[in-house]
Scaffold this active site. Sequence first.
Site, PDB file in Angstrom:
ATOM      1  N   ARG A  38       0.739  -1.353   0.236  1.00 39.05           N
ATOM      2  CA  ARG A  38       0.017  -0.041  -0.130  1.00 39.05           C
ATOM      3  C   ARG A  38       0.837   1.209  -0.082  1.00 39.05           C
ATOM      4  O   ARG A  38       1.776   1.209   0.932  1.00 39.05           O
ATOM      5  CB  ARG A  38      -0.982   0.172   1.124  1.00 39.05           C
ATOM      6  CG  ARG A  38      -1.890  -1.097   1.279  1.00 39.05           C
ATOM      7  CD  ARG A  38      -2.546  -1.129   2.878  1.00 39.05           C
ATOM      8  NE  ARG A  38      -1.698  -1.308   3.761  1.00 39.05           N
ATOM      9  CZ  ARG A  38      -1.784  -1.186   4.874  1.00 39.05           C
ATOM     10  NH1 ARG A  38      -3.086  -1.003   5.355  1.00 39.05           N
ATOM     11  NH2 ARG A  38      -0.796  -1.602   5.909  1.00 39.05           N
ATOM     12  N   ASP A  72      -1.998   1.290  -4.883  1.00 40.44           N
ATOM     13  CA  ASP A  72      -3.382   1.519  -4.597  1.00 40.44           C
ATOM     14  C   ASP A  72      -4.395   0.693  -5.156  1.00 40.44           C
ATOM     15  O   ASP A  72      -4.878   1.217  -6.278  1.00 40.44           O
ATOM     16  CB  ASP A  72      -3.868   2.904  -4.142  1.00 40.44           C
ATOM     17  CG  ASP A  72      -5.222   2.783  -3.331  1.00 40.44           C
ATOM     18  OD1 ASP A  72      -5.788   1.866  -3.263  1.00 40.44           O
ATOM     19  OD2 ASP A  72      -5.696   4.061  -3.494  1.00 40.44           O
ATOM     20  N   ARG A 103     -12.415 -10.389  -5.942  1.00 42.26           N
ATOM     21  CA  ARG A 103     -13.126  -9.229  -6.669  1.00 42.26           C
ATOM     22  C   ARG A 103     -12.417  -8.255  -7.460  1.00 42.26           C
ATOM     23  O   ARG A 103     -13.049  -7.422  -8.182  1.00 42.26           O
ATOM     24  CB  ARG A 103     -13.501  -8.661  -5.109  1.00 42.26           C
ATOM     25  CG  ARG A 103     -14.556  -9.320  -4.553  1.00 42.26           C
ATOM     26  CD  ARG A 103     -15.299  -8.392  -3.189  1.00 42.26           C
ATOM     27  NE  ARG A 103     -14.269  -8.142  -2.331  1.00 42.26           N
ATOM     28  CZ  ARG A 103     -13.964  -8.904  -1.211  1.00 42.26           C
ATOM     29  NH1 ARG A 103     -14.702 -10.148  -0.812  1.00 42.26           N
ATOM     30  NH2 ARG A 103     -13.115  -8.495  -0.348  1.00 42.26           N
ATOM     31  N   TYR A 138      -5.811 -15.584  12.064  1.00 39.38           N
ATOM     32  CA  TYR A 138      -4.464 -14.895  12.252  1.00 39.38           C
ATOM     33  C   TYR A 138      -3.915 -16.178  13.100  1.00 39.38           C
ATOM     34  O   TYR A 138      -4.378 -17.283  13.485  1.00 39.38           O
ATOM     35  CB  TYR A 138      -4.575 -13.593  13.603  1.00 39.38           C
ATOM     36  CG  TYR A 138      -5.124 -12.675  12.886  1.00 39.38           C
ATOM     37  CD1 TYR A 138      -4.911 -11.921  11.582  1.00 39.38           C
ATOM     38  CD2 TYR A 138      -6.254 -11.946  13.431  1.00 39.38           C
ATOM     39  CE1 TYR A 138      -5.737 -10.978  11.069  1.00 39.38           C
ATOM     40  CE2 TYR A 138      -7.129 -10.992  13.331  1.00 39.38           C
ATOM     41  CZ  TYR A 138      -6.560 -10.524  11.937  1.00 39.38           C
ATOM     42  OH  TYR A 138      -7.256  -9.368  11.486  1.00 39.38           O
ATOM     43  N   ASP A 167       1.402 -19.578  10.585  1.00 40.24           N
ATOM     44  CA  ASP A 167       2.074 -18.687   9.402  1.00 40.24           C
ATOM     45  C   ASP A 167       3.287 -19.421   8.907  1.00 40.24           C
ATOM     46  O   ASP A 167       3.256 -19.465   7.398  1.00 40.24           O
ATOM     47  CB  ASP A 167       2.374 -17.226   9.704  1.00 40.24           C
ATOM     48  CG  ASP A 167       1.141 -16.572  10.028  1.00 40.24           C
ATOM     49  OD1 ASP A 167       0.288 -16.380   9.202  1.00 40.24           O
ATOM     50  OD2 ASP A 167       1.424 -15.558  10.954  1.00 40.24           O
TER      51      ASP A 167
END
Length: 393
Positions: A38, A72, A103, A138, A167
């Site tokens: 980002r 972005d 999406r 998480y 993870d």
Amino acid sequence: MTRPLDGITVVSLEHAIAAPFCTRQLADLGARVIKVERPGAGDFARAYDTRVRGQASHFVWTNRSKESLTLDLKQPNALAVLRDLLKDADVLVQNLAPGAAARMGLSFDALSPTHPELIVCDISGYGEDGPYRDKKAYDLLIQSEAGLLSITGTPDAPSKAGNSMADIAAGMYAYSNILSALLLRGKTGQGSHIDVSMLEALGEWMSYPLYYAFEGAPPPPRTAASHASIYPYGPFVAGDGGTVMLGLQNEREWKVFCEVVLRDGSLATDARFNTNDLRNTHRAELLQLIVGMFANMSTAEVEARLDEAQIANARMNDMAGVWAHPQLKARQRWQTVGSPAGDIPALLPPGRNSHYDYRMDAVPAVGEHTEAILHELGLDELAVKALRKTQAI
């Protein structure tokens, strides 16, 4: 020198640990990894802590040797840049929120018709289907769902593993699946869709306790740092307060342990202790015998006697002990890599290969490579300025 993944380009929409750990290992083998972040803050793992000269410990571990491109992706012009980048990519990795990549038209089904050789690896908590598909996940939550917490800790309290085990497991399986898909593509010419679930990855690592509790049998008890079903196997305190870890694997070692370490050969045939099942049942009694002997010895003396008996043992190191570990130093496992805050030490990846050295390049700053990548894609300075003006990059 040729590395295994030289010439392979990986684009990763990644954050946190699972996907970055996967792609860092691909970079270790020579792949070009373009990390999409980002604009501004970048991967939120950059802000987990400031322990490494102002940088986050998780981030510097999982992100060396990558290029950082800020986009972005909510803006169409930024998404267009990503699509352009994918034209020449070999692998797309993503661990965005459930459904987010699809999406944006970045699912395997959407990309495969125009990118038939592209390998798409999706990493999520629970996989792309099933009733848990849309649940956020998480590491600690998956440790709980996979049952790790139920067998880790003391009899009085469960405990999470001290590292990000779910993870790491997912990252490892994503990494190995991508390597397999690259091999398969070499045979078929076709890309693959890889769907890696954190729950399934850690579930595989839980297979021993699952089978131990087969058909409703009692699960392994929580035994702190001791082994749940083999004894003696765990920590024992010496007379000077030091802790020695030791482990026995068979009856031959038990006999030698009694004779050489405990100096009492009769214990080897004691009816309470002459099989592992019995030692496990009577572990409290055996513990008292062992620590009673060790109470008159220093840590070094206990280790020397264990080494004499060729009984496996280790010190309970803290982090400072690992940083200074003589074996890692002797095998030259530490190297130096660059970072936005200067050079930092980094462990070489496990496994030495006689044909190549691992890639050990710098940890990137947020967006460090954005303009170079955009120019590589053919955008001129005016186009780059236009993207920056709208904060698309």
